[in-house]
Design a protein around this motif. Structure first.
Motif, PDB file in Angstrom:
ATOM      1  N   ALA A  23       0.874  -1.172   0.000  1.00 51.95           N
ATOM      2  CA  ALA A  23       0.000   0.000   0.000  1.00 51.95           C
ATOM      3  C   ALA A  23       0.910   1.220   0.000  1.00 51.95           C
ATOM      4  O   ALA A  23       1.872   1.285   0.769  1.00 51.95           O
ATOM      5  N   MET A  24       0.621   2.152  -0.884  1.00 56.49           N
ATOM      6  CA  MET A  24       1.434   3.370  -0.959  1.00 56.49           C
ATOM      7  C   MET A  24       0.531   4.561  -1.221  1.00 56.49           C
ATOM      8  O   MET A  24      -0.588   4.413  -1.709  1.00 56.49           O
ATOM      9  N   ASP A  25       1.061   5.760  -0.911  1.00 54.53           N
ATOM     10  CA  ASP A  25       0.299   6.967  -1.200  1.00 54.53           C
ATOM     11  C   ASP A  25       0.652   7.478  -2.592  1.00 54.53           C
ATOM     12  O   ASP A  25       1.390   6.823  -3.351  1.00 54.53           O
ATOM     13  N   LEU A  26       0.156   8.645  -2.933  1.00 49.35           N
ATOM     14  CA  LEU A  26       0.382   9.195  -4.273  1.00 49.35           C
ATOM     15  C   LEU A  26       1.842   9.553  -4.532  1.00 49.35           C
ATOM     16  O   LEU A  26       2.238   9.716  -5.687  1.00 49.35           O
ATOM     17  N   ASN A  27       2.649   9.674  -3.469  1.00 51.54           N
ATOM     18  CA  ASN A  27       4.087   9.928  -3.609  1.00 51.54           C
ATOM     19  C   ASN A  27       4.922   8.673  -3.373  1.00 51.54           C
ATOM     20  O   ASN A  27       6.114   8.772  -3.107  1.00 51.54           O
ATOM     21  N   ARG A  28       4.303   7.514  -3.412  1.00 46.53           N
ATOM     22  CA  ARG A  28       4.946   6.203  -3.249  1.00 46.53           C
ATOM     23  C   ARG A  28       5.323   5.908  -1.792  1.00 46.53           C
ATOM     24  O   ARG A  28       6.046   4.970  -1.509  1.00 46.53           O
ATOM     25  N   ALA A  29       4.857   6.731  -0.838  1.00 48.92           N
ATOM     26  CA  ALA A  29       5.166   6.513   0.575  1.00 48.92           C
ATOM     27  C   ALA A  29       4.540   5.213   1.058  1.00 48.92           C
ATOM     28  O   ALA A  29       3.372   4.932   0.765  1.00 48.92           O
ATOM     29  N   ILE A  30       5.330   4.438   1.829  1.00 53.63           N
ATOM     30  CA  ILE A  30       4.817   3.197   2.412  1.00 53.63           C
ATOM     31  C   ILE A  30       4.992   3.149   3.928  1.00 53.63           C
ATOM     32  O   ILE A  30       4.403   2.290   4.585  1.00 53.63           O
ATOM     33  N   GLY A  31       5.799   4.048   4.484  1.00 60.13           N
ATOM     34  CA  GLY A  31       6.013   3.992   5.921  1.00 60.13           C
ATOM     35  C   GLY A  31       6.570   5.277   6.483  1.00 60.13           C
ATOM     36  O   GLY A  31       7.172   6.075   5.774  1.00 60.13           O
ATOM     37  N   TYR A  32       6.341   5.420   7.783  1.00 61.03           N
ATOM     38  CA  TYR A  32       6.917   6.536   8.523  1.00 61.03           C
ATOM     39  C   TYR A  32       7.171   6.048   9.946  1.00 61.03           C
ATOM     40  O   TYR A  32       6.251   5.594  10.632  1.00 61.03           O
ATOM     41  N   LYS A  33       8.445   6.123  10.346  1.00 58.83           N
ATOM     42  CA  LYS A  33       8.852   5.660  11.671  1.00 58.83           C
ATOM     43  C   LYS A  33       8.378   4.227  11.926  1.00 58.83           C
ATOM     44  O   LYS A  33       7.852   3.897  12.979  1.00 58.83           O
TER      45      LYS A  33
END
Length: 163
Positions: A8-18
């Motif tokens: 699962a990713m956001d529109l900027n390809r983000a998959i995680g934070y901390k």
């Protein structure tokens, strides 16, 4: 063996934070993930294993880490390379690779399928799904959904298969 990535990713390809998902809980994504991976073995990196959002399979799991003597819960095996992890899952029809960023990067070249959830927003992140040669894959499913009382974001489920 079919090697499938599920991400699962956001529109900027983000998959995680901390070491967590960067967005609020999206129940539809979890339900889809559980349905798609039911009865399948899973491979994940150490950071994904240590995440509070960790997923696992009742039929078998492998954690990839370079840490010697890494200890896991029952039901998890440990490998120091993707190749060894694939050997440990044995003779199965399909295996799912759950990430994180580094594991996705090294597995994209051998992936047969990509099960992708797009969370239609942008979030603060420190882990991203790598670019992949979309020309090497064909889209075989694309379903768009609107946010609702349980799912706070618009999202899409997309499945790619290697040509």
């Amino acid at each position: 063996m079919i090697i499938s990535l599920i991400v699962a990713m956001d529109l900027n390809r983000a998959i995680g934070y901390k070491n967590q998902l960067p967005w609020k809980h999206l129940p539809a994504d979890w339900d889809n993930l559980k349905t798609v991976t039911a009865g399948k073995k899973m491979i994940m990196g150490r950071k994904s294993y240590e995440s509070p959002d960790r997923l696992w399979s009742e039929v078998g799991n492998v954690v990839i880490t370079r840490q010697p003597n890494y200890q896991t819960d029952a039901g998890f095996l440990v490998a120091d390379t993707l190749e060894k992890a694939l050997q440990l899952v044995g003779d199965v029809n399909e295996v799912f690779i759950l990430g994180g960023e580094e594991i996705f990067r090294i597995s994209l070249s051998i992936a047969d399928r990509i099960y992708l959830t797009i969370v239609k927003g942008t979030f603060q992140a420190d882990a991203f799904f790598p670019e992949f040669p979309e020309g090497d894959f064909r889209e075989i499913r694309h379903d768009d959904y609107q946010s609702d009382s349980e799912n706070p974001y618009d999202y899409a489920f997309i499945v790619y298969e290697r040509k």
